[in-house]
Design a protein around this motif. Structure first.
Motif, mmCIF file in Angstrom:
data_model
loop_
_atom_site.group_PDB
_atom_site.id
_atom_site.type_symbol
_atom_site.label_atom_id
_atom_site.label_comp_id
_atom_site.label_asym_id
_atom_site.label_seq_id
_atom_site.Cartn_x
_atom_site.Cartn_y
_atom_site.Cartn_z
ATOM 1 N N PRO A 112 0.808 -1.225 0.000
ATOM 2 C CA PRO A 112 0.000 0.000 0.000
ATOM 3 C C PRO A 112 0.843 1.277 0.000
ATOM 4 O O PRO A 112 1.996 1.254 0.410
ATOM 5 C CB PRO A 112 -0.780 -0.109 1.322
ATOM 6 N N GLN A 113 0.219 2.368 -0.484
ATOM 7 C CA GLN A 113 0.815 3.683 -0.255
ATOM 8 C C GLN A 113 0.681 3.914 1.240
ATOM 9 O O GLN A 113 -0.414 3.907 1.785
ATOM 10 C CB GLN A 113 0.064 4.782 -1.006
ATOM 11 N N MET A 114 1.823 4.070 1.899
ATOM 12 C CA MET A 114 1.778 4.203 3.364
ATOM 13 C C MET A 114 2.673 5.349 3.778
ATOM 14 O O MET A 114 3.855 5.369 3.437
ATOM 15 C CB MET A 114 2.261 2.900 4.000
ATOM 16 N N GLY A 115 2.077 6.311 4.469
ATOM 17 C CA GLY A 115 2.863 7.439 4.946
ATOM 18 C C GLY A 115 2.242 8.756 4.538
ATOM 19 O O GLY A 115 1.044 8.848 4.282
ATOM 20 N N TYR A 156 0.280 9.750 -6.529
ATOM 21 C CA TYR A 156 1.077 8.576 -6.179
ATOM 22 C C TYR A 156 0.976 7.661 -7.387
ATOM 23 O O TYR A 156 -0.065 7.040 -7.615
ATOM 24 C CB TYR A 156 0.510 7.882 -4.934
ATOM 25 N N GLU A 157 1.998 7.664 -8.211
ATOM 26 C CA GLU A 157 1.981 6.997 -9.523
ATOM 27 C C GLU A 157 1.141 7.796 -10.514
ATOM 28 O O GLU A 157 1.493 7.954 -11.662
ATOM 29 C CB GLU A 157 1.475 5.551 -9.430
ATOM 30 N N LEU A 158 0.021 8.298 -10.054
ATOM 31 C CA LEU A 158 -0.879 9.105 -10.880
ATOM 32 C C LEU A 158 -1.688 9.988 -9.944
ATOM 33 O O LEU A 158 -1.661 9.825 -8.730
ATOM 34 C CB LEU A 158 -1.812 8.191 -11.685
ATOM 35 N N GLU A 159 -2.410 10.940 -10.513
ATOM 36 C CA GLU A 159 -3.270 11.782 -9.686
ATOM 37 C C GLU A 159 -4.573 11.052 -9.404
ATOM 38 O O GLU A 159 -5.162 10.461 -10.301
ATOM 39 C CB GLU A 159 -3.567 13.102 -10.405
#
Length: 193
Positions: A112-115, A156-159
């Protein structure tokens, strides 16, 4: 003011309760439809997996109640995703409040995107007094693509849409209750709506 946090067994409830207490308010945990309907503000939290969380909502009849609430409702993280039309996670049919389908990040980025990540293109009273590009705390593998109901964007990678709004319904992909002073200001703004 009566604040109800929907308690359906899929929430990061304690940290939300503490954040609301720090703002000088008390919140009640409930899955009682009558109590939820009588609230001035409703918070719909969520941590976990979409299909099992949706199953819990259906078992308690909350899947029919939530889309018909008239007071301000704030979905957080999985709560926001369940307010969408569907989620690729567990091939889940959502509550259909927001007209967007939740999809998974590709394998090109760490999931996951974490942070901490920035929010921008802020377009709602939810973000009154909040500067563009503030950092918010996120933990998620699925996202709502940018759409007409987006009121904040993150890259994150894309909007993608990191917050959504339609009528009295608001959703944040980020966790305001874990995002320091800025997150608490967003919660306070919600309570003032």
């Amino acid at each position: 003011m009566k604040i109800v946090i929907i308690n359906y067994g899929a929430g990061n409830i304690q940290s939300i309760m503490f954040a609301i207490e720090r703002l000088g308010f008390k919140a009640v945990l409930s899955n009682d439809p009558e109590e939820i309907q009588q609230a001035d503000k409703v918070i719909f939290p969520g941590v976990g997996e979409a299909s099992s969380a949706m199953k819990k909502l259906k078992e308690s009849g909350l899947d029919n109640l939530i889309p018909n609430l008239k007071q301000p409702v704030l979905g957080i993280c999985l709560g926001m995703q369940l307010m969408c039309k569907s989620s690729e996670e567990g091939d889940t049919k959502g509550l259909g409040i927001f007209d967007v389908d939740v999809i998974k990040f590709t394998s090109k980025v760490k999931v996951p995107q974490m942070g901490w990540n920035q929010i921008y293109d802020l377009k709602s009273d939810l973000f009154k007094g909040i500067s563009e590009n503030e950092f918010m705390y996120l933990v998620h593998s699925f996202y709502a693509p940018n759409c007409i109901e987006a009121i904040a964007t993150t890259n994150y990678e894309l909007e993608y849409a990191s917050a959504l709004q339609k009528d009295n319904f608001y959703g944040t992909q980020f966790h305001p209750e874990k995002s320091g002073a800025v997150g608490e200001k967003i919660l306070e703004n919600f309570l003032k709506i």
